[in-house]
Design a protein around this motif. Structure first.
Motif, PDB file in Angstrom:
ATOM      1  N   ASP A 179       0.623  -0.970   0.239  1.00  0.00           N
ATOM      2  CA  ASP A 179       0.164   0.123   0.056  1.00  0.00           C
ATOM      3  C   ASP A 179       0.827   1.116   0.003  1.00  0.00           C
ATOM      4  O   ASP A 179       0.440   2.185   0.901  1.00  0.00           O
ATOM      5  CB  ASP A 179      -0.774  -0.173   1.134  1.00  0.00           C
ATOM      6  CG  ASP A 179      -2.249   0.831   0.774  1.00  0.00           C
ATOM      7  OD1 ASP A 179      -2.534   1.308  -0.212  1.00  0.00           O
ATOM      8  OD2 ASP A 179      -2.728   1.400   1.992  1.00  0.00           O
ATOM      9  N   PRO A 180       1.796   1.282  -0.940  1.00  0.00           N
ATOM     10  CA  PRO A 180       2.420   2.827  -1.020  1.00  0.00           C
ATOM     11  C   PRO A 180       1.613   3.863  -1.552  1.00  0.00           C
ATOM     12  O   PRO A 180       0.738   3.729  -2.171  1.00  0.00           O
ATOM     13  CB  PRO A 180       3.712   2.361  -2.040  1.00  0.00           C
ATOM     14  CG  PRO A 180       3.008   1.463  -3.131  1.00  0.00           C
ATOM     15  CD  PRO A 180       1.915   0.654  -2.079  1.00  0.00           C
ATOM     16  N   ASP A 181       2.148   5.050  -1.173  1.00  0.00           N
ATOM     17  CA  ASP A 181       1.707   6.239  -1.830  1.00  0.00           C
ATOM     18  C   ASP A 181       1.653   6.515  -3.421  1.00  0.00           C
ATOM     19  O   ASP A 181       0.970   6.812  -4.156  1.00  0.00           O
ATOM     20  CB  ASP A 181       2.196   7.390  -1.350  1.00  0.00           C
ATOM     21  CG  ASP A 181       1.970   7.721   0.169  1.00  0.00           C
ATOM     22  OD1 ASP A 181       0.896   7.347   0.721  1.00  0.00           O
ATOM     23  OD2 ASP A 181       2.925   8.109   0.943  1.00  0.00           O
ATOM     24  N   TYR A 182       2.844   5.885  -3.842  1.00  0.00           N
ATOM     25  CA  TYR A 182       3.132   5.919  -5.326  1.00  0.00           C
ATOM     26  C   TYR A 182       3.882   4.666  -5.711  1.00  0.00           C
ATOM     27  O   TYR A 182       4.630   4.041  -5.082  1.00  0.00           O
ATOM     28  CB  TYR A 182       4.113   7.141  -5.744  1.00  0.00           C
ATOM     29  CG  TYR A 182       3.366   8.439  -5.539  1.00  0.00           C
ATOM     30  CD1 TYR A 182       2.575   8.755  -6.696  1.00  0.00           C
ATOM     31  CD2 TYR A 182       3.586   9.118  -4.334  1.00  0.00           C
ATOM     32  CE1 TYR A 182       2.079  10.110  -6.472  1.00  0.00           C
ATOM     33  CE2 TYR A 182       2.831  10.206  -4.377  1.00  0.00           C
ATOM     34  CZ  TYR A 182       2.234  10.873  -5.483  1.00  0.00           C
ATOM     35  OH  TYR A 182       1.567  12.072  -5.355  1.00  0.00           O
ATOM     36  N   VAL A 183       3.841   4.300  -7.249  1.00  0.00           N
ATOM     37  CA  VAL A 183       4.407   3.339  -7.646  1.00  0.00           C
ATOM     38  C   VAL A 183       4.880   3.956  -8.915  1.00  0.00           C
ATOM     39  O   VAL A 183       4.123   4.363  -9.614  1.00  0.00           O
ATOM     40  CB  VAL A 183       3.769   1.739  -8.092  1.00  0.00           C
ATOM     41  CG1 VAL A 183       4.626   1.212  -8.930  1.00  0.00           C
ATOM     42  CG2 VAL A 183       3.403   1.109  -6.753  1.00  0.00           C
ATOM     43  N   LEU A 184       6.205   3.895  -9.241  1.00  0.00           N
ATOM     44  CA  LEU A 184       6.872   4.325 -10.388  1.00  0.00           C
ATOM     45  C   LEU A 184       6.883   3.203 -11.320  1.00  0.00           C
ATOM     46  O   LEU A 184       7.853   2.097 -10.904  1.00  0.00           O
ATOM     47  CB  LEU A 184       8.179   5.056 -10.203  1.00  0.00           C
ATOM     48  CG  LEU A 184       8.702   5.610 -11.386  1.00  0.00           C
ATOM     49  CD1 LEU A 184       8.366   6.777 -11.990  1.00  0.00           C
ATOM     50  CD2 LEU A 184      10.353   5.810 -11.008  1.00  0.00           C
ATOM     51  N   LEU A 185       6.238   3.183 -12.139  1.00  0.00           N
ATOM     52  CA  LEU A 185       6.105   1.762 -13.274  1.00  0.00           C
ATOM     53  C   LEU A 185       6.903   2.216 -14.358  1.00  0.00           C
ATOM     54  O   LEU A 185       6.823   3.142 -14.995  1.00  0.00           O
ATOM     55  CB  LEU A 185       4.720   1.521 -13.451  1.00  0.00           C
ATOM     56  CG  LEU A 185       4.474   0.416 -14.284  1.00  0.00           C
ATOM     57  CD1 LEU A 185       5.203  -0.822 -13.693  1.00  0.00           C
ATOM     58  CD2 LEU A 185       2.908   0.189 -14.943  1.00  0.00           C
ATOM     59  N   MET A 211      -3.883   3.034  -8.348  1.00  0.00           N
ATOM     60  CA  MET A 211      -4.019   1.520  -8.374  1.00  0.00           C
ATOM     61  C   MET A 211      -5.182   0.916  -8.075  1.00  0.00           C
ATOM     62  O   MET A 211      -5.720  -0.166  -8.256  1.00  0.00           O
ATOM     63  CB  MET A 211      -2.765   1.041  -7.654  1.00  0.00           C
ATOM     64  CG  MET A 211      -1.424   1.766  -8.210  1.00  0.00           C
ATOM     65  SD  MET A 211       0.028   1.236  -7.061  1.00  0.00           S
ATOM     66  CE  MET A 211       0.189   2.603  -5.889  1.00  0.00           C
ATOM     67  N   LYS A 212      -6.030   1.604  -7.197  1.00  0.00           N
ATOM     68  CA  LYS A 212      -7.213   0.977  -6.884  1.00  0.00           C
ATOM     69  C   LYS A 212      -8.345   1.180  -7.645  1.00  0.00           C
ATOM     70  O   LYS A 212      -9.106   0.462  -7.909  1.00  0.00           O
ATOM     71  CB  LYS A 212      -7.535   1.647  -5.097  1.00  0.00           C
ATOM     72  CG  LYS A 212      -6.561   1.326  -4.165  1.00  0.00           C
ATOM     73  CD  LYS A 212      -7.001   1.880  -2.775  1.00  0.00           C
ATOM     74  CE  LYS A 212      -6.020   1.470  -1.705  1.00  0.00           C
ATOM     75  NZ  LYS A 212      -5.677   2.486  -0.692  1.00  0.00           N
ATOM     76  N   ARG A 213      -8.435   2.693  -8.221  1.00  0.00           N
ATOM     77  CA  ARG A 213      -9.354   2.638  -9.226  1.00  0.00           C
ATOM     78  C   ARG A 213      -9.078   2.298 -10.601  1.00  0.00           C
ATOM     79  O   ARG A 213     -10.151   1.938 -11.237  1.00  0.00           O
ATOM     80  CB  ARG A 213      -9.298   4.227  -9.482  1.00  0.00           C
ATOM     81  CG  ARG A 213     -10.313   4.797 -10.371  1.00  0.00           C
ATOM     82  CD  ARG A 213     -10.381   6.315 -10.575  1.00  0.00           C
ATOM     83  NE  ARG A 213     -10.091   6.999  -9.432  1.00  0.00           N
ATOM     84  CZ  ARG A 213      -9.453   8.119  -9.299  1.00  0.00           C
ATOM     85  NH1 ARG A 213      -8.826   8.426 -10.289  1.00  0.00           N
ATOM     86  NH2 ARG A 213      -9.360   8.738  -8.269  1.00  0.00           N
TER      87      ARG A 213
END
Length: 193
Positions: A160-166, A184-186
């Motif tokens: 559950d991070p605030d951000y993921v850099l993909l 990520m949830k949406r």
């Protein structure tokens, strides 16, 4: 000297002609191509069940595709991941990949200030050239260092991070996007986990 011929430098890699990667759930290319046709042509890649496309506005595409999935969730039976990218780049080797992905990653430092995050790399091709875990750690460390230097330390968090850099690669091209926990949830079709 007059008359000497200078060697011609090798051409720079061309900017990729895609900004969306689509991972097919099965061999469903024809179905996916039909479902995505309103946004642009879907093209096969040399990698199994991986296709790419170019859209004119990635933010609008994300919203419109999410609405289409909301109306017809069965769309995702043909596609497991659909990911638009803010940045795309070409590279010739591991060093160039690392330099370009580092430069792009550092552009996100203001958003990552004081936040939790991690880097996720999906590599297609380049086996033995680019190590996914090493590059993820390298970019995590680059960002942590930049955030600490700016006085706004961040932290690595996988749950559950605030951000993921993909970052995703297709042979000698890559795409980069920063996704929030809310994104990520949406948009579960981003497949950032």
């Amino acid at each position: 000297m007059l008359g000497e011929i200078s060697p011609i430098p090798p051409p720079e890699p061309m900017v990729p002609d895609w900004n969306v990667i689509v991972t097919l759930a099965e061999p469903t290319f024809r179905i996916a191509r039909k479902l995505l046709a309103r946004w642009g042509p879907l093209r096969r890649t040399e990698y199994h069940n991986v296709a790419v496309m170019a859209v004119s506005d990635t933010a609008a595409f994300l919203q419109e595709f999410a609405a289409a999935v909301g109306e017809s969730p069965g769309i995702l039976n043909a596609m497991s991941h659909v990911v638009p990218f803010e940045h795309v780049f070409a590279f010739k080797n591991a060093a160039e990949f690392e330099a370009k992905s580092r430069e792009i990653a550092l552009s996100y430092v203001p958003q990552l200030a004081g936040k939790s995050f991690h880097v996720r790399l999906r590599r297609r091709g380049l086996k033995g050239t680019i190590s996914t875990p090493e590059e993820e750690r390298f970019l995590d460390d680059v960002l942590l260092g930049a955030l600490a230097s700016a006085g706004n330390p961040g932290r690595i968090r996988f749950d559950d991070p605030d951000y993921v850099l993909l970052i995703e690669t297709v042979a000698g091209s890559g795409g980069v996007a920063l996704w929030t926990g809310e994104d990520m949830k949406r948009y579960p079709f981003l497949g950032t986990a």
